[in-house]
Design a protein around this motif. Structure first.
Motif, PDB file in Angstrom:
ATOM      1  N   SER A  34       0.786  -1.230   0.000  1.00 10.32           N
ATOM      2  CA  SER A  34       0.000   0.000   0.000  1.00 10.32           C
ATOM      3  C   SER A  34       0.821   1.286   0.000  1.00 10.32           C
ATOM      4  CB  SER A  34      -0.931  -0.003   1.219  1.00 10.32           C
ATOM      5  OG  SER A  34      -0.151  -0.037   2.390  1.00 10.32           O
ATOM      6  N   MET A  35       2.164   1.189   0.017  1.00 13.24           N
ATOM      7  CA  MET A  35       2.933   2.441   0.111  1.00 13.24           C
ATOM      8  C   MET A  35       3.963   2.559  -1.011  1.00 13.24           C
ATOM      9  SD  MET A  35       3.710   2.604   4.187  1.00 13.24           S
ATOM     10  CE  MET A  35       4.208   4.318   4.281  1.00 13.24           C
ATOM     11  N   GLU A  36       4.261   3.798  -1.376  1.00 11.42           N
ATOM     12  CA  GLU A  36       5.351   4.064  -2.316  1.00 11.42           C
ATOM     13  C   GLU A  36       6.680   3.738  -1.630  1.00 11.42           C
ATOM     14  OE1 GLU A  36       4.980   5.077  -5.403  1.00 11.42           O
ATOM     15  OE2 GLU A  36       2.808   5.350  -5.274  1.00 11.42           O
ATOM     16  N   ALA A  37       7.713   3.473  -2.449  1.00  9.29           N
ATOM     17  CA  ALA A  37       9.005   3.036  -1.894  1.00  9.29           C
ATOM     18  C   ALA A  37       9.586   4.024  -0.872  1.00  9.29           C
ATOM     19  CB  ALA A  37       9.994   2.812  -3.020  1.00  9.29           C
ATOM     20  N   GLN A  38       9.482   5.315  -1.177  1.00  9.78           N
ATOM     21  CA  GLN A  38      10.150   6.312  -0.320  1.00  9.78           C
ATOM     22  C   GLN A  38       9.516   6.421   1.076  1.00  9.78           C
ATOM     23  OE1 GLN A  38      11.273   9.593  -2.787  1.00  9.78           O
ATOM     24  NE2 GLN A  38      11.297  10.952  -1.003  1.00  9.78           N
ATOM     25  N   PRO A  39       8.207   6.697   1.185  1.00 13.01           N
ATOM     26  CA  PRO A  39       7.624   6.746   2.536  1.00 13.01           C
ATOM     27  C   PRO A  39       7.697   5.407   3.258  1.00 13.01           C
ATOM     28  CG  PRO A  39       5.902   7.000   0.865  1.00 13.01           C
ATOM     29  CD  PRO A  39       7.217   7.041   0.147  1.00 13.01           C
ATOM     30  N   ARG A  40       7.670   4.313   2.471  1.00 16.91           N
ATOM     31  CA  ARG A  40       7.773   2.987   3.096  1.00 16.91           C
ATOM     32  C   ARG A  40       9.149   2.801   3.744  1.00 16.91           C
ATOM     33  NH1 ARG A  40       6.897  -0.610  -1.267  1.00 16.91           N
ATOM     34  NH2 ARG A  40       9.129  -0.895  -1.510  1.00 16.91           N
ATOM     35  N   ALA A  41      10.186   3.258   3.036  1.00 16.27           N
ATOM     36  CA  ALA A  41      11.538   3.127   3.588  1.00 16.27           C
ATOM     37  C   ALA A  41      11.669   3.936   4.882  1.00 16.27           C
ATOM     38  CB  ALA A  41      12.567   3.608   2.565  1.00 16.27           C
ATOM     39  N   VAL A  42      11.061   5.127   4.904  1.00 18.74           N
ATOM     40  CA  VAL A  42      11.130   5.958   6.117  1.00 18.74           C
ATOM     41  C   VAL A  42      10.360   5.274   7.252  1.00 18.74           C
ATOM     42  CG1 VAL A  42      10.533   8.196   7.128  1.00 18.74           C
ATOM     43  CG2 VAL A  42      11.406   8.071   4.770  1.00 18.74           C
ATOM     44  N   LEU A  43       9.157   4.767   6.932  1.00 17.58           N
ATOM     45  CA  LEU A  43       8.355   4.087   7.969  1.00 17.58           C
ATOM     46  C   LEU A  43       9.116   2.899   8.556  1.00 17.58           C
ATOM     47  CD1 LEU A  43       5.550   3.487   9.427  1.00 17.58           C
ATOM     48  CD2 LEU A  43       5.180   1.849   7.582  1.00 17.58           C
ATOM     49  N   MET A  44       9.687   2.041   7.669  1.00 15.68           N
ATOM     50  CA  MET A  44      10.370   0.851   8.185  1.00 15.68           C
ATOM     51  C   MET A  44      11.565   1.234   9.058  1.00 15.68           C
ATOM     52  SD  MET A  44       8.448  -1.561   7.312  1.00 15.68           S
ATOM     53  CE  MET A  44       9.366  -2.961   7.939  1.00 15.68           C
ATOM     54  N   LYS A 113      22.679   0.045  10.197  1.00 14.32           N
ATOM     55  CA  LYS A 113      23.546   1.223  10.088  1.00 14.32           C
ATOM     56  C   LYS A 113      23.597   1.704   8.627  1.00 14.32           C
ATOM     57  CE  LYS A 113      28.108   2.493  11.723  1.00 14.32           C
ATOM     58  NZ  LYS A 113      29.398   1.924  12.090  1.00 14.32           N
ATOM     59  N   LYS A 114      23.754   0.711   7.717  1.00  8.74           N
ATOM     60  CA  LYS A 114      23.785   1.052   6.282  1.00  8.74           C
ATOM     61  C   LYS A 114      22.445   1.655   5.862  1.00  8.74           C
ATOM     62  CE  LYS A 114      27.037  -2.422   4.652  1.00  8.74           C
ATOM     63  NZ  LYS A 114      27.016  -3.862   4.556  1.00  8.74           N
ATOM     64  N   TYR A 115      21.378   1.030   6.372  1.00  9.92           N
ATOM     65  CA  TYR A 115      20.022   1.472   6.021  1.00  9.92           C
ATOM     66  C   TYR A 115      19.818   2.936   6.434  1.00  9.92           C
ATOM     67  CZ  TYR A 115      14.943   1.164   5.555  1.00  9.92           C
ATOM     68  OH  TYR A 115      13.639   1.360   5.173  1.00  9.92           O
ATOM     69  N   LYS A 116      20.199   3.256   7.664  1.00 12.36           N
ATOM     70  CA  LYS A 116      19.997   4.624   8.165  1.00 12.36           C
ATOM     71  C   LYS A 116      20.844   5.619   7.372  1.00 12.36           C
ATOM     72  CE  LYS A 116      20.665   3.829  12.608  1.00 12.36           C
ATOM     73  NZ  LYS A 116      20.762   3.964  14.054  1.00 12.36           N
ATOM     74  N   ARG A 117      22.067   5.199   7.035  1.00 15.01           N
ATOM     75  CA  ARG A 117      22.947   6.078   6.265  1.00 15.01           C
ATOM     76  C   ARG A 117      22.333   6.358   4.888  1.00 15.01           C
ATOM     77  NH1 ARG A 117      28.030   3.257   5.608  1.00 15.01           N
ATOM     78  NH2 ARG A 117      28.224   3.051   7.851  1.00 15.01           N
ATOM     79  N   ALA A 118      21.774   5.301   4.260  1.00 12.30           N
ATOM     80  CA  ALA A 118      21.168   5.459   2.930  1.00 12.30           C
ATOM     81  C   ALA A 118      19.945   6.380   3.003  1.00 12.30           C
ATOM     82  CB  ALA A 118      20.770   4.094   2.363  1.00 12.30           C
ATOM     83  N   ILE A 119      19.145   6.237   4.054  1.00 15.89           N
ATOM     84  CA  ILE A 119      17.954   7.091   4.199  1.00 15.89           C
ATOM     85  C   ILE A 119      18.389   8.552   4.375  1.00 15.89           C
ATOM     86  CG2 ILE A 119      15.962   7.640   5.687  1.00 15.89           C
ATOM     87  CD1 ILE A 119      15.261   5.043   4.765  1.00 15.89           C
ATOM     88  N   ALA A 120      19.403   8.758   5.231  1.00 12.50           N
ATOM     89  CA  ALA A 120      19.857  10.135   5.490  1.00 12.50           C
ATOM     90  C   ALA A 120      20.364  10.784   4.202  1.00 12.50           C
ATOM     91  CB  ALA A 120      20.938  10.126   6.560  1.00 12.50           C
ATOM     92  N   ALA A 121      20.986   9.965   3.314  1.00 10.23           N
ATOM     93  CA  ALA A 121      21.521  10.498   2.057  1.00 10.23           C
ATOM     94  C   ALA A 121      20.471  10.452   0.938  1.00 10.23           C
ATOM     95  CB  ALA A 121      22.747   9.693   1.655  1.00 10.23           C
ATOM     96  N   GLU A 122      19.268  10.021   1.281  1.00 12.32           N
ATOM     97  CA  GLU A 122      18.170   9.877   0.305  1.00 12.32           C
ATOM     98  C   GLU A 122      18.559   8.988  -0.871  1.00 12.32           C
ATOM     99  OE1 GLU A 122      16.271  13.548  -0.637  1.00 12.32           O
ATOM    100  OE2 GLU A 122      15.930  14.036   1.470  1.00 12.32           O
ATOM    101  N   GLN A 123      19.328   7.956  -0.542  1.00 10.68           N
ATOM    102  CA  GLN A 123      19.738   6.958  -1.550  1.00 10.68           C
ATOM    103  C   GLN A 123      18.752   5.790  -1.465  1.00 10.68           C
ATOM    104  OE1 GLN A 123      22.437   6.973  -3.556  1.00 10.68           O
ATOM    105  NE2 GLN A 123      23.808   8.526  -2.776  1.00 10.68           N
ATOM    106  N   TRP A 124      17.599   5.918  -2.099  1.00  9.86           N
ATOM    107  CA  TRP A 124      16.515   4.953  -1.900  1.00  9.86           C
ATOM    108  C   TRP A 124      16.843   3.543  -2.384  1.00  9.86           C
ATOM    109  CZ3 TRP A 124      14.219   7.302   1.697  1.00  9.86           C
ATOM    110  CH2 TRP A 124      14.076   8.682   1.681  1.00  9.86           C
ATOM    111  N   LYS A 129      18.139  -2.061  -0.792  1.00  6.51           N
ATOM    112  CA  LYS A 129      19.058  -3.206  -0.791  1.00  6.51           C
ATOM    113  C   LYS A 129      19.384  -3.629   0.648  1.00  6.51           C
ATOM    114  CE  LYS A 129      23.427  -4.616  -2.741  1.00  6.51           C
ATOM    115  NZ  LYS A 129      24.762  -4.069  -2.940  1.00  6.51           N
ATOM    116  N   ALA A 130      19.734  -2.640   1.488  1.00  7.95           N
ATOM    117  CA  ALA A 130      20.060  -2.954   2.887  1.00  7.95           C
ATOM    118  C   ALA A 130      18.838  -3.539   3.591  1.00  7.95           C
ATOM    119  CB  ALA A 130      20.548  -1.696   3.602  1.00  7.95           C
ATOM    120  N   GLY A 131      17.657  -2.948   3.311  1.00  5.41           N
ATOM    121  CA  GLY A 131      16.415  -3.435   3.946  1.00  5.41           C
ATOM    122  C   GLY A 131      16.115  -4.866   3.524  1.00  5.41           C
TER     123      GLY A 131
END
Ligand code: HEM
Length: 156
Positions: A34-44, A113-124, A129-131
């Motif tokens: 039900s969610m687009e990739a970007q808001p879903r990545a932030v939610l997770m 750690k990789k996941y958070k770094r990718a989110i902070a850099a907006e590297q979706w 991949k990390a998720g």
């Protein structure tokens, strides 16, 4: 003391296993559907940030109580019979439990750690991949957890 340690051990196991059940089979599929990739990545990321605190506490409790249950019984058996022995399922739980903790360490200290770094850099794509890897390792831990529980109940 033994009964309290076992109760705490059970509670921590339920928190960890129940959390993984909810995440793998309800939250993640619903977010994927039900969610687009970007808001879903932030939610997770926000969900994991909170859930992993509970897992870290569960790991400490499971290890502390688990080793107490194991060693106190081992020592009592050695005193009574001269050789300490515990059921096979207990040894399986020890090995699988420690493996689960190492896998979680990898999820938390490397994957997340990789996941958070990718989110902070907006590297979706990197975050996805990390998720994905974290998801696979959580599936592994879920399977190991059930194997450990089945073993401790059934293997004598
Ligand atoms: C260092 C790791 C661990 C050790 C040394 C350990 C040790 C033990 C021992 C010795 C028992 C048997 C107690 C008894 O029957 O009186 C036990 C039971 C149990 N353990 Fe663990 N454990 C560990 C990790 C885990 C993990 C990771 C989980 C689940 C996520 C878990 C879930 C359970 C459950 C549900 C029982 C109760 C089974 C029953 O009712 O008989 N344990 N554990």
């Amino acid at each position: 003391m033994y009964d309290y340690a076992k109760l705490l051990h059970l509670i921590a196991g339920i928190v960890w296993m129940g959390g993984m059940t909810f995440m793998l089979f309800a939250l993640r599929p619903a977010a994927m559907a039900s969610m687009e990739a970007q808001p879903r990545a932030v939610l997770m990321g926000q969900v994991w940030q909170r859930f992993y605190v509970w897992v870290l506490v569960s790991v400490v409790v499971l290890f502390g109580t688990g080793t107490h249950l194991y060693t106190s019984t081992f020592r009592a058996a050695r005193l009574a019979t001269g050789n300490g022995s515990v059921p096979l399922g207990w040894n399986v739980m020890l090995v699988l439990g420690v493996t689960m903790m190492l896998v979680f360490g990898h999820i938390f200290f490397s994957g997340f750690k990789k996941y958070k770094r990718a989110i902070a850099a907006e590297q979706w794509p990197l975050a996805a991949k990390a998720g994905g890897l974290m998801h696979k390792m959580t599936l592994l831990n879920f399977a190991l957890g059930w194997l450990a529980i089945i073993s401790v109940r059934l293997l004598r």
